[in-house]
Design a protein around this motif. Sequence first.
Motif, PDB file in Angstrom:
ATOM      1  N   LYS A   7      23.915  47.747  -8.286  1.00 57.14           N
ATOM      2  CA  LYS A   7      22.726  46.927  -8.086  1.00 57.14           C
ATOM      3  C   LYS A   7      22.530  45.981  -9.271  1.00 57.14           C
ATOM      4  O   LYS A   7      22.217  44.801  -9.093  1.00 57.14           O
ATOM      5  N   GLY A   8      22.766  46.501 -10.455  1.00 56.07           N
ATOM      6  CA  GLY A   8      22.644  45.675 -11.661  1.00 56.07           C
ATOM      7  C   GLY A   8      23.574  44.468 -11.598  1.00 56.07           C
ATOM      8  O   GLY A   8      23.177  43.334 -11.883  1.00 56.07           O
ATOM      9  N   ILE A   9      24.811  44.720 -11.191  1.00 54.75           N
ATOM     10  CA  ILE A   9      25.781  43.617 -11.108  1.00 54.75           C
ATOM     11  C   ILE A   9      25.330  42.608 -10.063  1.00 54.75           C
ATOM     12  O   ILE A   9      25.403  41.392 -10.272  1.00 54.75           O
ATOM     13  N   LEU A  10      24.820  43.118  -8.921  1.00 56.26           N
ATOM     14  CA  LEU A  10      24.367  42.207  -7.869  1.00 56.26           C
ATOM     15  C   LEU A  10      23.210  41.335  -8.358  1.00 56.26           C
ATOM     16  O   LEU A  10      23.154  40.138  -8.075  1.00 56.26           O
ATOM     17  N   ILE A  11      22.287  41.953  -9.094  1.00 53.15           N
ATOM     18  CA  ILE A  11      21.154  41.169  -9.600  1.00 53.15           C
ATOM     19  C   ILE A  11      21.645  40.095 -10.566  1.00 53.15           C
ATOM     20  O   ILE A  11      21.244  38.928 -10.481  1.00 53.15           O
ATOM     21  N   LEU A  12      22.574  40.481 -11.446  1.00 55.31           N
ATOM     22  CA  LEU A  12      23.119  39.478 -12.382  1.00 55.31           C
ATOM     23  C   LEU A  12      23.829  38.359 -11.634  1.00 55.31           C
ATOM     24  O   LEU A  12      23.699  37.184 -11.978  1.00 55.31           O
ATOM     25  N   SER A  13      24.571  38.722 -10.566  1.00 53.57           N
ATOM     26  CA  SER A  13      25.226  37.690  -9.759  1.00 53.57           C
ATOM     27  C   SER A  13      24.189  36.760  -9.161  1.00 53.57           C
ATOM     28  O   SER A  13      24.369  35.543  -9.119  1.00 53.57           O
ATOM     29  N   GLY A  14      23.095  37.362  -8.681  1.00 43.52           N
ATOM     30  CA  GLY A  14      22.044  36.567  -8.064  1.00 43.52           C
ATOM     31  C   GLY A  14      21.433  35.599  -9.057  1.00 43.52           C
ATOM     32  O   GLY A  14      21.151  34.445  -8.729  1.00 43.52           O
ATOM     33  N   ILE A  15      21.225  36.063 -10.291  1.00 42.22           N
ATOM     34  CA  ILE A  15      20.647  35.200 -11.318  1.00 42.22           C
ATOM     35  C   ILE A  15      21.598  34.039 -11.617  1.00 42.22           C
ATOM     36  O   ILE A  15      21.210  32.870 -11.633  1.00 42.22           O
ATOM     37  N   ASN A  16      22.885  34.379 -11.784  1.00 40.87           N
ATOM     38  CA  ASN A  16      23.874  33.330 -12.008  1.00 40.87           C
ATOM     39  C   ASN A  16      23.924  32.372 -10.833  1.00 40.87           C
ATOM     40  O   ASN A  16      24.030  31.166 -10.997  1.00 40.87           O
ATOM     41  N   LEU A  17      23.859  32.936  -9.619  1.00 36.07           N
ATOM     42  CA  LEU A  17      23.963  32.113  -8.417  1.00 36.07           C
ATOM     43  C   LEU A  17      22.875  31.044  -8.392  1.00 36.07           C
ATOM     44  O   LEU A  17      23.132  29.891  -8.059  1.00 36.07           O
ATOM     45  N   MET A  18      21.665  31.446  -8.777  1.00 39.42           N
ATOM     46  CA  MET A  18      20.558  30.494  -8.769  1.00 39.42           C
ATOM     47  C   MET A  18      20.883  29.298  -9.664  1.00 39.42           C
ATOM     48  O   MET A  18      20.721  28.136  -9.261  1.00 39.42           O
ATOM     49  N   ALA A  19      21.374  29.577 -10.875  1.00 38.62           N
ATOM     50  CA  ALA A  19      21.702  28.483 -11.792  1.00 38.62           C
ATOM     51  C   ALA A  19      22.886  27.679 -11.264  1.00 38.62           C
ATOM     52  O   ALA A  19      22.919  26.449 -11.369  1.00 38.62           O
ATOM     53  N   VAL A  20      23.858  28.387 -10.675  1.00 37.94           N
ATOM     54  CA  VAL A  20      25.063  27.715 -10.185  1.00 37.94           C
ATOM     55  C   VAL A  20      24.740  26.800  -9.007  1.00 37.94           C
ATOM     56  O   VAL A  20      25.282  25.696  -8.896  1.00 37.94           O
ATOM     57  N   LEU A  21      23.831  27.234  -8.129  1.00 31.73           N
ATOM     58  CA  LEU A  21      23.444  26.389  -6.991  1.00 31.73           C
ATOM     59  C   LEU A  21      22.948  25.035  -7.486  1.00 31.73           C
ATOM     60  O   LEU A  21      23.325  23.987  -6.976  1.00 31.73           O
TER      61      LEU A  21
END
Lengths: 292, 258
Positions: A7-21
Amino acid sequence: MDWFYAKGILILSGINLMAVLGLSLLTGFTGLFSFGHAGFMAIGAYAAAFIGVNLGLPLIVSLLAGGLVAGIVSLFIGRFTLKLKGDYFCIATLGFGEAIRLVLDNVQVFGGARGWPGIPIRIDLWNVVLINLAGIVFMISLVNSRHGRNMIAIREEELAAKTIGIDTFRYKMISLFTSAVYAGIAGGLVGYYTGFLQPKMFGMTKSTELTIIVIFGGIGSVSGSVLGALLLTALPELLRAFALWRLVAYGVAVIFIMISRPEGLMGGKEITFRGILRAVGFGHKHSKAREV
Amino acid sequence: MDILEIRDLTKTFGGLTAVENVSFRVQEGSISGLIGPNGAGKTTIFNLITGIYKVTRGEIAFGGRIIHDLEPHTIANMGITRTFQNIRLFKRLSVYSNILTACHGNASYSVADSVLKSRRFRTEEKCLREDAVSLMEILGLAEWQNHIAHSLPYGLQRRLEIARALAVKPKLLLLDEPAAGMNADETQQLMHHICRIRDEFSCTVFVIEHRMDLIMGICENIVVLNFGKKLTEGPPEEIQSNPQVIEAYLGKEARIGA
């Protein structure tokens, strides 16, 4: 691997995804390279934390406010740098990113270089997923409208874009502003997930990481950015077993993709429902991947 | 009536004078030509009209309004579009996307409209797509609509660039060497297209070209430039027999045996 870790990794991916979008709109669709987006993340992070902690506003309001502050700062930056051609804009953003980090390092209000502990933790997987879904829907609608097409025209041939009546400066500003808002929201998520902010989290490494993900996922593709963010955030974690060598392996993986697929994973193509249906044997012979 | 009036136009780059005191008019609804040897300043004049270069001295008036201090996109939206000598398409986009992008001026929905998929977004977007399709049909590009622009044969790339310019609904269309690199057949076809465009889109066409068969075949008025200055101006028959023009292109008659 237990669920908490995943879950931690998924949340970090989500945070990165927001910036990457956001960066994907600027780099992938408008053709402007930025090496200072971590600076916008930092502004968003500190602004969102400040607003949430001191004014006691709800999470979503503080995140949006953080994004907005980053966006407003981007308008000032854009006003002076977007008239610069290609590489010069890139260098200006690099300077901006470092300047923001150094200012935060030295201003004691938010704890300076020691960091700012004790931010309430309000982020869980479900709200990160919801925010990202909203971000993806917004981005897809934007790039498929006339506004998005105008940005793509700037990426393809700026002079021709001007001669068909596109106000290129205005559209570059809109693109930069939107991407800064996304980065700001991502920054806000960092603060409310880790409960701790430190300027060093938003250095050059972060900026380059974001740019690498956009290029890795494919220029001009929203689904490519999503794939890229998920893969490249998870990869260093999956490679933890290699200890010190994991970042080398990460670098090798990125280089391998860029050599074998220079256009990135999805380069200019999108994954669509119709495409998926066709891939599993349903639907008509419509194009699987739509040209952008 | 004159749609374009150029008065004492001068453009210098540092110490080099590319265009010097050039004045001429382009009549509304006409097909006019701009010719001259290489380096005479023809493309510079196009760049000045479209606002890509800033004028050093002189005036450019379009439909009675002074336009030379406006931004290129404003000039385009007022009704002047162009093609380029070295083709500048949106290379990695399809034929359809190239034209669709250029149709943008006929819609006015906001970013919020496109996110909310409002009625305004849907109706305007539908109109844009219809406009793009009809333009492709008129210019015979429909069968190529899903091809990527830079993969098209050269002649079609030129035609696509004209189609993209027409999508802006121009009153004045500037064509910079549209027949460059075309064979005789393609040039004939192009001449036919230019005349049709003038009639069907009721616009004025101003064309730079080195192919004299094209210039003499379709232009009603021709402006001749040499070394940045206007040499002469007039209908094709007059230009063809003008000794100054012949001298500019071929040099002075040599006296054999002298």
